[in-house]
Design an enzyme around this catalytic site. Structure first.
Site: not given
Length: 427
Positions: A91, A308
């Site tokens: 992540d 992201d």
């Protein structure tokens, strides 16, 4: 597309490369062969909207580690001595790396065995007065002098446990595993919420102090990169997998490389870029949004969008999106139809899963990225192709569909992100 040679050199410490497994690929424990490609995409889009809403919730009380889940990519690493393999969510929107640990006060069910720190000779808890404990911002002192971390996520999930040092072993694709001692991680004893039983925690690749990237700074010199295979190829080809590189292996170079500054902002977890506009065909829309620039912590004149890997769609400010949408509608000669789910604003009828879309270019500061039609329009169900750029309530996010088939390098020392058009199936 430029085919890029895989550079791996572990023996002289220059860097290493790991598999980055998309959760919908045949290599993933999440993979369900009975689900259609369009259904997988739909599920990924739903996760995107959830993740974007978590970003917005984190604006209310900014903390460096309130981060959205779930992510889209998985990594396998080993911790402890002897080495104990875990599968965790990779992540870029998270800092602390953690895994479930015995004894469990309250653990979510996971199919793989749970890490037992008592069986590892290299495990060591971190004291309450240690710098690593203070850097978390959300910790307390327990059982005499043990730093206990508490991590809450936007969807009310949480993990609580001991902050500790441990040896991490990275399974390099070269076959030469890389072991690094004294990595700070969370040994979670109380974990609950929406975590899935196929993974055991999170590998934090964000920009904060306790992220893996910053902890390995001496070894990797602040550099990592990844090359994401387009989702349709990952979900249909059992041999195709994306990769993530660390250290000198992560250097992105060549005549067709463009770079844009990384903007330093709070929370430091996220990677902020500056999007100046988007061109459709020969018409450019300048990035302007009074809402994003003034009403939340992610705004400001610079750093107006987060890059992201854990978000599939690309989210744009509503007023900017509407201007873009009007130009696209003028530019596309195809039969427009409504999305039955109401998720997407621009959809077209398609017999072969594609449409004749105009050229779309994203203009970041000093870096123009030509976005492939497969990155901006996707077949969300049979015969229905929709635009994967969508309006956002508050925060703008450059998602992983748009990042596919670029070798993307992060240099946290030079404070820049570099992009190189690359066929990631051959990387």
């Amino acid at each position: 597309m430029v085919s890029c040679r895989k550079i791996i050199n572990n023996r002289d410490g220059n860097g290493f490369t790991l598999d980055l497994i998309h959760r919908d690929s045949p290599l993933s424990p999440y993979y369900n062969p009975s689900i259609t490609h369009s259904k997988r995409l739909r599920n990924a889009f739903i996760r995107s909207f959830s993740r974007e809403s978590f970003f917005n919730k984190s604006n209310d009380t900014i903390q460096s580690d309130i981060i959205p889940i779930p992510g889209e990519y998985l990594m396998k690493i080993s911790i402890g001595t002897p080495a104990f393999e875990i599968v965790a969510i990779a992540d870029t929107g998270s800092d602390l790396t953690w895994t479930q640990c015995k004894p469990c006060t309250s653990c979510f069910k996971q199919t793989a065995p749970i890490f037992d720190s008592k069986k590892s000779s290299t495990y060591k808890t971190i004291g309450c007065n240690a710098e690593e404990c203070a850097s978390l911002g959300t910790s307390s002192c327990v059982r005499g002098n043990i730093c206990e971390y508490q991590m809450s996520y936007g969807d009310q999930s949480q993990t609580i446990g001991d902050l500790a040092f441990e040896k991490f072993t990275f399974p390099s694709t070269s076959g030469n595993n890389v072991s690094i001692p004294n990595v700070v991680f969370g040994c979670g004893h109380d974990n609950s919420g929406t975590f899935n039983n196929y993974t055991s925690g999170i590998i934090g690749l964000g920009g904060g102090e306790v992220s893996i990237v910053n902890q390995l700074n001496k070894q990797i010199k602040g550099k990592f990169s990844y090359c994401l295979i387009p989702i349709p190829l990952q979900s249909s080809n059992s041999n195709a997998t994306s990769h993530i590189n660390f250290g000198n292996s992560a250097t992105v170079s060549g005549s067709n490389v463009v770079s844009t500054p990384l903007i330093k902002k709070e929370p430091s977890t996220f990677y902020y870029l500056n999007l100046e506009g988007i061109t459709v065909g020969n018409k450019r829309v300048e990035f302007k949004s009074s809402k994003i620039d003034s009403s939340n912590a992610f705004g400001g004149d610079e750093g107006n969008i987060i890059i992201d890997s854990g978000t599939t769609l690309t989210f744009l400010p509503n007023d900017f999106y509407l201007n873009l949408e009007s130009i696209l509608l003028e530019s596309i000669n195809a039969t427009r139809i409504d999305d039955p789910s109401g998720t997407f604003g621009i959809c077209y009828e398609s017999k072969n899963g594609t449409i004749n879309a105009p050229k779309i270019v994203a203009h970041f500061t000093d870096a123009d990225l030509v976005l492939a039609p497969s990155s901006t329009f996707a077949e969300v169900e049979e015969g229905l192709v929709c635009l994967t750029l969508v309006p956002a309530e508050q925060i703008a996010i450059f998602g992983n569909l748009a990042q596919a088939n670029f070798l993307i390098g992060y240099d946290l020392v030079a404070n820049k992100v570099s992009f190189k058009p690359t066929d990631c199936t051959k990387y």
